[in-house]
Structures are given as structure tokens and as C-alpha cells.
Write a protein that holds these residues in place. Sequence first.
Motif, short mmCIF file in Angstrom:
data_model
loop_
_atom_site.label_atom_id
_atom_site.label_comp_id
_atom_site.label_asym_id
_atom_site.label_seq_id
_atom_site.Cartn_x
_atom_site.Cartn_y
_atom_site.Cartn_z
N MET A 102 0.82 -1.21 0.00
CA MET A 102 0.00 0.00 0.00
C MET A 102 0.85 1.26 0.00
O MET A 102 0.38 2.34 -0.38
N ALA A 103 2.12 1.13 0.41
CA ALA A 103 3.02 2.28 0.39
C ALA A 103 3.29 2.76 -1.03
O ALA A 103 3.60 3.94 -1.25
N ASP A 104 3.16 1.85 -2.01
CA ASP A 104 3.48 2.20 -3.39
C ASP A 104 2.55 3.27 -3.95
O ASP A 104 2.89 3.94 -4.93
N THR A 105 1.37 3.43 -3.35
CA THR A 105 0.46 4.48 -3.82
C THR A 105 0.97 5.87 -3.47
O THR A 105 0.59 6.85 -4.11
N GLY A 106 1.85 5.94 -2.46
CA GLY A 106 2.34 7.23 -2.00
C GLY A 106 1.32 8.03 -1.23
O GLY A 106 1.58 9.17 -0.83
N MET A 107 0.15 7.43 -1.01
CA MET A 107 -0.96 8.14 -0.37
C MET A 107 -1.05 7.78 1.11
O MET A 107 -0.65 6.69 1.53
N LEU A 108 -1.61 8.71 1.88
CA LEU A 108 -1.92 8.44 3.27
C LEU A 108 -3.05 7.42 3.33
O LEU A 108 -4.06 7.55 2.64
N GLN A 109 -2.87 6.38 4.13
CA GLN A 109 -3.89 5.35 4.28
C GLN A 109 -4.66 5.59 5.58
O GLN A 109 -4.07 5.66 6.65
N LYS A 110 -5.98 5.70 5.46
CA LYS A 110 -6.86 5.85 6.63
C LYS A 110 -7.78 4.64 6.66
O LYS A 110 -8.64 4.48 5.78
N ARG A 119 -8.06 -12.45 24.16
CA ARG A 119 -6.99 -12.47 25.16
C ARG A 119 -7.43 -13.33 26.33
O ARG A 119 -8.55 -13.20 26.83
N ARG A 120 -6.52 -14.16 26.80
CA ARG A 120 -6.86 -15.02 27.93
C ARG A 120 -6.51 -14.30 29.23
O ARG A 120 -5.51 -14.60 29.90
N GLU A 121 -7.35 -13.33 29.59
CA GLU A 121 -7.18 -12.61 30.85
C GLU A 121 -8.34 -12.93 31.78
O GLU A 121 -9.31 -13.58 31.37
N ARG A 122 -8.25 -12.51 33.01
CA ARG A 122 -9.30 -12.82 33.98
C ARG A 122 -10.57 -12.06 33.62
O ARG A 122 -10.58 -10.84 33.58
N PRO A 123 -11.66 -12.78 33.35
CA PRO A 123 -12.90 -12.09 32.99
C PRO A 123 -13.40 -11.22 34.14
O PRO A 123 -13.35 -11.61 35.30
N GLN A 124 -13.88 -10.04 33.81
CA GLN A 124 -14.49 -9.14 34.78
C GLN A 124 -15.45 -8.23 34.02
O GLN A 124 -15.57 -8.33 32.80
N ARG A 125 -16.12 -7.36 34.73
CA ARG A 125 -17.14 -6.52 34.10
C ARG A 125 -16.53 -5.71 32.96
O ARG A 125 -15.57 -4.95 33.15
N GLY A 126 -17.06 -5.89 31.77
CA GLY A 126 -16.59 -5.15 30.60
C GLY A 126 -15.34 -5.71 29.97
O GLY A 126 -14.85 -5.17 28.98
N ARG A 127 -14.78 -6.78 30.53
CA ARG A 127 -13.57 -7.39 29.96
C ARG A 127 -13.82 -8.88 29.75
O ARG A 127 -14.12 -9.60 30.69
N TYR A 128 -13.67 -9.31 28.51
CA TYR A 128 -13.96 -10.69 28.15
C TYR A 128 -12.78 -11.28 27.40
O TYR A 128 -11.91 -10.56 26.91
N ARG A 129 -12.76 -12.60 27.28
CA ARG A 129 -11.69 -13.26 26.55
C ARG A 129 -11.91 -13.16 25.04
O ARG A 129 -10.96 -13.16 24.28
N GLN A 130 -13.15 -13.13 24.61
CA GLN A 130 -13.46 -12.66 23.26
C GLN A 130 -14.15 -11.33 23.43
O GLN A 130 -15.23 -11.26 24.01
N PHE A 131 -13.53 -10.27 22.95
CA PHE A 131 -14.06 -8.93 23.10
C PHE A 131 -14.04 -8.24 21.74
O PHE A 131 -13.35 -8.67 20.82
N TRP A 132 -14.80 -7.16 21.63
CA TRP A 132 -14.94 -6.47 20.35
C TRP A 132 -14.25 -5.11 20.40
O TRP A 132 -14.31 -4.42 21.41
N GLN A 133 -13.61 -4.79 19.31
CA GLN A 133 -12.95 -3.49 19.20
C GLN A 133 -13.40 -2.76 17.93
O GLN A 133 -13.63 -3.38 16.89
N ILE A 134 -13.52 -1.45 18.08
CA ILE A 134 -13.66 -0.55 16.94
C ILE A 134 -12.36 0.25 16.91
O ILE A 134 -12.01 0.90 17.90
N GLY A 135 -11.65 0.18 15.82
CA GLY A 135 -10.35 0.85 15.78
C GLY A 135 -10.07 1.48 14.44
O GLY A 135 -10.78 1.25 13.44
N ALA A 136 -9.02 2.28 14.38
CA ALA A 136 -8.62 2.92 13.13
C ALA A 136 -7.12 3.18 13.15
O ALA A 136 -6.51 3.33 14.22
N GLU A 137 -6.53 3.21 11.96
CA GLU A 137 -5.10 3.45 11.80
C GLU A 137 -4.91 4.45 10.67
O GLU A 137 -5.61 4.40 9.66
N VAL A 138 -3.95 5.35 10.86
CA VAL A 138 -3.55 6.29 9.81
C VAL A 138 -2.05 6.10 9.61
O VAL A 138 -1.27 6.30 10.54
N LEU A 139 -1.64 5.69 8.42
CA LEU A 139 -0.22 5.45 8.17
C LEU A 139 0.10 5.64 6.70
O LEU A 139 -0.79 5.66 5.85
#
Length: 430
Positions: A102-110, A119-139
Amino acid sequence: MAILKAVRGTRDLLPPETALWNRVEATARAVFARYGFGEIRTPIFEATELFARGVGEETDIVSKEMYTWEDRGRADSDRGQSLTLRPENTAGVVRAYIEHKMADTGMLQKLFYIGPQFRRERPQRGRYRQFWQIGAEVLGPAWSGSDSALRDAEVLEMLATLLDELGIKGWRLALNSVGSSKDRPRYVAALREALAPVKHLMCEDNQRRAETNPLRVLDSKDPNDQEIINGLPKIADYLDDASREHFEQVKAALDACGVAYTVEPRLVRGLDYYTRTTFEFTVPDGSGLGTQNALLGGGRYDGLSEMLGGPKAPGIGFAIGEDRLILTLQAQAEEAAVQKMDIFIAPMGVERNAEALRLAQELRRAGLSVEVGDGAFRLKKSFEAADKLARRMVILGEDELASGILTVKDFAAGEQTKVPRSELAEALRR
């Protein structure tokens, strides 16, 4: 036989709650589109090496929490490899950026994503081993403007807009700079020196971190170690001129946009790839998240592409814990409950079921949400079901079919009116 249940740390999302999830995701997609972001979907599992190299072998995620297995080859010619369910998505997005050139375009990627992480962490309120994320990257290549402080401020302003449009109340932005790859060694050396005489007083995890990765000590939430951590050197005192100027430009742009923030000198986040700007959005106590009130976080990662064998591609990104976002909305707003459907059709008699379905088809094609009862229901049961599910009810009996004039019950107004079938869809939109 024993009843089978969802695995510990996972759970089912059911109606009507899923309607709130869909509203959150639709709002996020709409906001991201206004800022020029496109969606990327990466595999749920990746080569384990991706996270070891990208996230950091000494992070808690890689050392303790990943779901990893050896994928054996199905034939002698099929080489096995170690695979891992993705514990976060930035590394996968950067891997895709490199793999698809994608770098070959020379364009900013959004790029943005919505999906499950593991993640295998201790389950607690709002934290699960399968959890959902909404995320974004600019590079992108440096000449695309990817290393500009403007990009940092734009991402933060976008997040403030998203939280406001979702109706999140009282959010707070904490901001810091963790410096460049040149600043970090000087600061880490100072941390090691400061920790040496006191690390034996800290919890076992922080004793280990003090040896393997002192920056992780600053990210510790152990209440017994906070007094020691508060006395450690501040990274702001170790920034070079370029890092200091970058941080000042970020703050100036946020000030110009009216986005409030607090500089938090201890904020380093939990992943090794962060450089310069790091940030975290929190919500007030009583917002449904318990004692850990972080809603989302992220930062700049200018060297991650090179760490994964790719070209230089400065970037910045974030991840929202969607499970925690939903909990916050539910705690802060009674109106977060799903809205009722537009109409419930109650056929009077089984012989009118087919006509009820045909009427529902007409109304649905007109853009209305419709539930259909059953002619076998008694009128009282139809009223009870309709009141729970919909704002209005249409009674479809012999007289209504013969005359073409339908009876409409409005539960909120407590009124019952007669409406010609030809005008029904328009009347129900009001």
C-alpha cells in the motif's frame, strides 16, 4: 445431559441489546466516512511471530494472554506453523499494509476495523476473553504527511466527535508523549536506576517488568505500587527538541478545535510499538465500568512497519473497547434501550393470516418495521404482544378487510383511529 454453556470469558449477544451494538457501529462508520476512512478486514488469526515482533515479547499480552497453537501440516510437504488468535488489530493492519504494498500508492492510508479480538485474561465486568474493538489506523510514507502532528490531532478530534455523537457523557482525554526511539533508551536507563533500590517492594509483576521492560511499570494498576510509581522520573524531562515540538503542535491543534485534554506524564499505554503521542479516553465513575474506567486508547507507532520488515511508514491509531462502550451507554442513558417497532399487525382469525402477511409486506417495502401476530391469538394476547413490541397496532378483522378501512391503535397516545388501507403507510410514518 449437562446443559452446554458459552465458554468462560465469552457470551452471547442477544436482541434487543444487539440493536444498540448496531447503532454504535453504524454511528462509527458514519463518522469515520466523514473523515475519509475506509474499512479493512484482516484475518482473525495470524502468525504468532507477528505479535511477538510487533506487540513485544515482554508485554503481558504476548507473555501471558495470547491464544496460540501449533498448526500442524496435513502432509509432509505442508509446513506447520505457530498461529495466534489476534489479541489486537494494529499489527495485523500494518502487516496487510506491507503485504499489499500500500506504500506504493504514495498516499496516506486511513483504515478502520470492527471485530473480535482474543486475550486469555481474567474475565471481569466489561472485559472478556473474546471482546470487540472498533479501531482505526492512519499510516503511510513520511511524504504523505503521516508523521505530522496534524494527523494526531485529527484522530483525537474525530474520537471526541464520535463520543459526542454517541451520547457519551463526561469523557476525559489524557495525553502524553513517550518520545522517539532515540528518547526512550535514555529514559529507560533512568527508570532502571530509579527502580533498582525499590523494585523489591513492588508486586511480582512489577518486579519482573522492572527487569525486562521498565516502561510497563508505569502502566501498572496495582494500588499498592502507586506511591512508588508516582515518584519515578517523568518522560517529559527526557524528550529531545523534535519530540517536544511535535507534542506542542498536537496540543495547539487540539486547543484550536476546542478539544479538552489533560497531560498525564505517566501515560505510556501497554504496547511496545508506541512512540511520541499516546492517549486514553476515560469516563466518570458510575458509568458502568467499575474501577477501571478507560474507554479507549491508542498512540503513534512510527517504527512498527520497519519492525515487521516493511518500509518506513509513520502512523497513529486507536482501539475502542466496544463491550465497555456499550456498558457505558447503558449506564449513562435510559434511552439506550432499543426502540420499538413501528407496527404490530393483529389478524382476527387464522383465515386472515395470509392477508396479514401481505399487508406486512406492503408496509415493510414502504420502509416500516413490522411484526405480524397470528390469527390463532385471542385479541387480549394480541394487544399484550403488540404493546411490548410496537408503537402501534393494526387490527385486521372481517370488517376491516371488507371495507378497506383499518383500525389503528396508538399505545402512547391511547387513541384508536380508522385509516384507509391506501393511506396506512403514510399515516404510520407520522
